[in-house]
Design a protein around this motif. Structure first.
Motif, mmCIF file in Angstrom:
data_model
loop_
_atom_site.group_PDB
_atom_site.id
_atom_site.type_symbol
_atom_site.label_atom_id
_atom_site.label_comp_id
_atom_site.label_asym_id
_atom_site.label_seq_id
_atom_site.Cartn_x
_atom_site.Cartn_y
_atom_site.Cartn_z
ATOM 1 N N THR A 145 30.748 31.585 83.937
ATOM 2 C CA THR A 145 29.545 30.790 83.661
ATOM 3 C C THR A 145 29.859 29.549 82.838
ATOM 4 O OG1 THR A 145 28.173 32.785 83.721
ATOM 5 C CG2 THR A 145 27.241 30.844 82.657
ATOM 6 N N VAL A 146 30.590 29.723 81.720
ATOM 7 C CA VAL A 146 30.837 28.569 80.846
ATOM 8 C C VAL A 146 31.727 27.534 81.542
ATOM 9 C CG1 VAL A 146 30.482 29.847 78.709
ATOM 10 C CG2 VAL A 146 32.769 29.742 79.691
ATOM 11 N N THR A 147 32.642 27.984 82.400
ATOM 12 C CA THR A 147 33.495 27.035 83.124
ATOM 13 C C THR A 147 32.685 26.265 84.153
ATOM 14 O OG1 THR A 147 35.366 28.549 82.845
ATOM 15 C CG2 THR A 147 35.624 26.775 84.444
ATOM 16 N N LEU A 148 31.788 26.946 84.855
ATOM 17 C CA LEU A 148 30.954 26.284 85.865
ATOM 18 C C LEU A 148 29.992 25.278 85.241
ATOM 19 C CD1 LEU A 148 30.079 29.188 88.339
ATOM 20 C CD2 LEU A 148 31.619 27.259 88.726
ATOM 21 N N ILE A 149 29.582 25.519 83.995
ATOM 22 C CA ILE A 149 28.705 24.565 83.307
ATOM 23 C C ILE A 149 29.387 23.206 83.211
ATOM 24 C CG2 ILE A 149 27.719 23.985 81.044
ATOM 25 C CD1 ILE A 149 27.036 26.957 80.715
#
Length: 248
Positions: free
Chosen positions: A74-78
């Protein structure tokens, strides 16, 4: 079937197998090979790689969804989502001189990451702060929008984490699958899908399926440490190819 098409499909097959092993090699290996052998335009190759990436990810993760680290995903895709939009914009608006400069920069960064990890492939003792994954995601998304290969900075960060190779591979596959689908949507909405890209994708999808099935039936017996070294030898080699192509 022409020699160039046979070479293109062979590169796709090898890249698909390496992707199943490391979690990232399809885009960087395929694009590096296509550029080095001048088998297709960058824009067409990037689009084909997006189609194949989505196909490969679905096949490779069919029994490994539980290994995905949802929080890191999730944090990488943000970071990757806005970075991808910026990368596509740069691809469509930069002049040739700037484009080659970015390609050279990408190659040098890949080489630096690969050499560092070949020398010291041991992962960190603690997980990196989450904001680093978001920042690296932005950087990876820009190059993903430009070249369909967000791998180098993202792979470098993930393979340094205290995670098993199985978890790293599954999470990377999920990240690149989402990024590829998102980039396909952007390019498709802009009407930039060429007939050549459709033709090459149609021929390449069965090759990806065959390579993924072969890996599932005959997985190589290699240690985590060896997979990490393979991953970063690939990074270094592709960095050299990409930088040399820009230079020449």
């Amino acid at each position: 079937m022409t020699d160039s098409l046979v070479a293109f499909l062979f590169i796709i097959a090898l890249a698909s197998y390496l992707q199943a092993l490391t979690g990232f090699a399809l885009g960087i290996f395929a694009l590096g090979g296509v550029i080095a052998l001048d088998l297709s335009s960058l824009q067409t190759a990037a689009l084909v790689i997006n189609v194949l990436m989505v196909t490969n990810v679905v096949l490779a993760l069919r029994n490994s969804w539980g290994a995905i680290n949802a929080k890191l995903l999730t944090v990488t895709l943000i970071g990757i989502v806005p970075g991808t939009i910026g990368g596509v914009w740069l691809l469509q608006n930069l002049g040739d001189d700037y484009f080659l400069a970015l390609q050279m920069l990408l190659g040098l960064l890949i080489i630096a990451a690969g050499v560092t990890m070949v020398i010291r492939p041991t992962p960190r003792s603690t997980l990196s702060p989450y904001h680093q994954f978001g920042l690296i995601g932005i950087f990876g998304g820009i190059f993903g929008g430009l070249y369909s290969i967000p791998g180098p900075p993202v792979v470098y960060l993930f393979y340094r984490q205290p995670l098993t190779v199985c978890d790293v591979r599954a999470t990377l596959l999920a990240i690149f699958g989402v990024m590829s689908a998102f980039r396909l949507a952007i390019v498709g909405l802009q009407g930039e899908v060429s007939r050549e890209a459709v033709y090459l994708s149609t021929l390449s999808v069965p090759v990806v399926v065959a390579a993924s099935v072969f890996f599932a039936l005959y997985p190589p017996s290699v240690s985590d440490a060896l997979v990490r070294r393979i991953a970063f030898f690939l990074l270094t080699g592709m960095g050299v190819i990409i930088a040399a192509t820009a230079l020449l």
